[in-house]
Design a protein around this motif. Structure first.
Motif, short mmCIF file in Angstrom:
data_model
loop_
_atom_site.label_atom_id
_atom_site.label_comp_id
_atom_site.label_asym_id
_atom_site.label_seq_id
_atom_site.Cartn_x
_atom_site.Cartn_y
_atom_site.Cartn_z
N MET A 80 0.80 -1.22 0.00
CA MET A 80 0.00 0.00 0.00
C MET A 80 0.84 1.27 0.00
SD MET A 80 -3.33 0.67 2.27
CE MET A 80 -4.46 1.96 1.91
N SER A 81 1.93 1.29 0.71
CA SER A 81 2.77 2.49 0.71
C SER A 81 3.48 2.59 -0.64
CB SER A 81 3.79 2.44 1.85
OG SER A 81 4.65 1.35 1.70
N GLU A 82 3.82 3.80 -1.00
CA GLU A 82 4.43 4.04 -2.31
C GLU A 82 5.79 4.69 -2.11
OE1 GLU A 82 1.44 6.40 -4.20
OE2 GLU A 82 -0.04 4.82 -4.05
N ASP A 83 6.82 4.04 -2.62
CA ASP A 83 8.19 4.56 -2.52
C ASP A 83 8.57 4.89 -1.08
OD1 ASP A 83 8.52 4.37 -5.31
OD2 ASP A 83 7.54 6.32 -5.59
N GLY A 84 8.13 4.07 -0.13
CA GLY A 84 8.46 4.27 1.27
C GLY A 84 7.60 5.29 1.99
N ALA A 85 6.72 5.96 1.26
CA ALA A 85 5.82 6.95 1.87
C ALA A 85 4.47 6.31 2.15
CB ALA A 85 5.65 8.16 0.95
N LEU A 86 3.91 6.62 3.29
CA LEU A 86 2.60 6.08 3.62
C LEU A 86 1.55 6.57 2.63
CD1 LEU A 86 2.48 6.49 7.51
CD2 LEU A 86 2.96 4.42 6.21
N HIS A 87 0.61 5.70 2.32
CA HIS A 87 -0.54 6.07 1.50
C HIS A 87 -1.37 7.07 2.31
CE1 HIS A 87 -4.50 5.62 -0.39
NE2 HIS A 87 -3.84 5.18 -1.46
N PRO A 88 -2.06 8.01 1.66
CA PRO A 88 -2.89 8.96 2.41
C PRO A 88 -3.85 8.29 3.40
CG PRO A 88 -2.69 9.70 0.16
CD PRO A 88 -2.02 8.35 0.23
N LEU A 89 -4.39 7.13 3.05
CA LEU A 89 -5.27 6.43 3.99
C LEU A 89 -4.51 6.04 5.25
CD1 LEU A 89 -7.36 4.16 1.63
CD2 LEU A 89 -8.31 5.70 3.36
N PHE A 93 -5.33 7.47 8.99
CA PHE A 93 -5.65 6.56 10.11
C PHE A 93 -4.82 6.93 11.33
CE2 PHE A 93 -8.48 4.26 7.65
CZ PHE A 93 -8.96 3.12 8.29
N ILE A 94 -3.57 7.27 11.11
CA ILE A 94 -2.71 7.68 12.23
C ILE A 94 -3.19 9.02 12.79
CG2 ILE A 94 -0.37 8.42 12.86
CD1 ILE A 94 0.60 6.32 10.73
N GLU A 95 -3.42 9.99 11.91
CA GLU A 95 -3.84 11.34 12.34
C GLU A 95 -5.16 11.31 13.12
OE1 GLU A 95 -3.96 14.06 9.01
OE2 GLU A 95 -1.92 13.48 8.40
N HIS A 96 -6.08 10.46 12.70
CA HIS A 96 -7.40 10.39 13.34
C HIS A 96 -7.46 9.36 14.47
CE1 HIS A 96 -9.82 13.01 10.67
NE2 HIS A 96 -8.90 12.69 9.77
N ALA A 97 -6.35 8.74 14.78
CA ALA A 97 -6.31 7.67 15.79
C ALA A 97 -7.38 6.63 15.50
CB ALA A 97 -6.47 8.25 17.19
N THR A 105 -6.88 -3.39 11.12
CA THR A 105 -6.51 -2.24 10.30
C THR A 105 -6.05 -2.60 8.89
OG1 THR A 105 -5.94 -1.06 12.33
CG2 THR A 105 -5.12 -0.14 10.27
N PRO A 106 -5.21 -3.60 8.67
CA PRO A 106 -4.81 -3.90 7.30
C PRO A 106 -6.00 -4.21 6.37
CG PRO A 106 -3.32 -4.99 8.82
CD PRO A 106 -4.46 -4.43 9.64
N GLY A 107 -6.93 -5.01 6.85
CA GLY A 107 -8.10 -5.33 6.04
C GLY A 107 -8.97 -4.12 5.78
N ILE A 108 -9.13 -3.28 6.78
CA ILE A 108 -9.93 -2.06 6.59
C ILE A 108 -9.25 -1.13 5.60
CG2 ILE A 108 -10.77 0.03 7.73
CD1 ILE A 108 -11.32 -1.71 10.22
N LEU A 109 -7.94 -0.98 5.70
CA LEU A 109 -7.22 -0.11 4.77
C LEU A 109 -7.32 -0.62 3.33
CD1 LEU A 109 -4.07 0.74 6.89
CD2 LEU A 109 -5.76 2.38 6.03
N ALA A 147 -11.38 9.15 9.00
CA ALA A 147 -10.07 9.00 8.34
C ALA A 147 -10.25 8.71 6.85
CB ALA A 147 -9.27 7.89 9.01
N VAL A 148 -11.18 7.84 6.50
CA VAL A 148 -11.43 7.52 5.10
C VAL A 148 -11.97 8.74 4.35
CG1 VAL A 148 -12.76 6.07 3.49
CG2 VAL A 148 -11.77 5.06 5.56
N MET A 149 -12.89 9.45 4.96
CA MET A 149 -13.46 10.65 4.33
C MET A 149 -12.38 11.71 4.12
SD MET A 149 -16.73 10.00 3.86
CE MET A 149 -17.50 11.59 3.64
N ASP A 150 -11.52 11.88 5.11
CA ASP A 150 -10.44 12.87 5.02
C ASP A 150 -9.42 12.46 3.94
OD1 ASP A 150 -9.10 15.20 5.70
OD2 ASP A 150 -8.23 14.40 7.55
N ALA A 151 -9.09 11.19 3.88
CA ALA A 151 -8.18 10.70 2.85
C ALA A 151 -8.78 10.88 1.45
CB ALA A 151 -7.83 9.24 3.08
N ALA A 152 -10.08 10.63 1.32
CA ALA A 152 -10.75 10.82 0.04
C ALA A 152 -10.64 12.28 -0.42
CB ALA A 152 -12.21 10.40 0.14
N ALA A 153 -10.86 13.21 0.52
CA ALA A 153 -10.76 14.63 0.19
C ALA A 153 -9.33 14.97 -0.24
CB ALA A 153 -11.18 15.47 1.40
#
Length: 160
Positions: A80-89, A93-97, A105-109, A147-153
């Motif tokens: 899911m991560s790209e070039d070592g950077a976390l995916h926005p989702l 998830f981290i920002e929104h706890a 979490t892996p399945g939800i992501l 978290a999903v809504m924020d990542a979508a935006a």
């Protein structure tokens, strides 16, 4: 029973392994390929902890045989991560706890990523419906949905 040779693409890389014909894709990923991010929760397809994408379709890997992956593309949490950077989702998830024990979490992501690739502007109701197959016993779901809504935006903004 003899093992079967499987050639598949996992997170963009071609891999080969030997699988017992009765072995689940979940077990093949974890035991044969060392991809332990995908978790076994229920073993019956009810919890979503083992969600992966198989040729673009969201599946419970505990319900798919490893040999069924032959010639197919599998996407797991490890890719899911790209070039070592976390995916926005992942970042959201981290920002929104939006996680506590992290087991689900892996399945939800993976499910959330599948949703956002299909619908970049989901409503809250659509997010809740899409993630209904993923159970979490720790967080409740409000932080996950936010978290999903924020990542979508964020993803829409990046695409603009």
């Amino acid at each position: 029973m003899s093992k079967m040779h499987v050639t598949t693409t996992v997170n963009g890389d071609t891999v080969e392994f030997l699988a017992d014909p009765r072995e689940t894709l979940l077990d093949s990923l974890r035991d044969q390929l060392g991809l332990t991010g995908t978790k076994e929760g229920c073993g019956t397809g009810d919890c979503g902890a083992c969600s992966v994408r198989l040729d673009g379709t969201l599946v419970c890997s505990c319900l798919v045989l490893g040999v069924e992956a032959d010639g197919k593309r599998i996407d797991t949490i490890e890719g899911m991560s790209e070039d070592g950077a976390l995916h926005p989702l992942q970042r959201k998830f981290i920002e929104h706890a939006a996680l506590q024990c992290g087991f689900c979490t892996p399945g939800i992501l993976i499910a959330a990523k599948a949703l956002l690739e299909e619908n970049s502007n989901p409503t809250e109701e659509e997010v809740r419906y899409w993630l209904a197959g993923n159970l979490c016993r720790c967080t409740g779901y409000d932080k996950i949905i936010r978290a999903v809504m924020d990542a979508a935006a964020e993803l829409r903004q990046e695409a603009a």
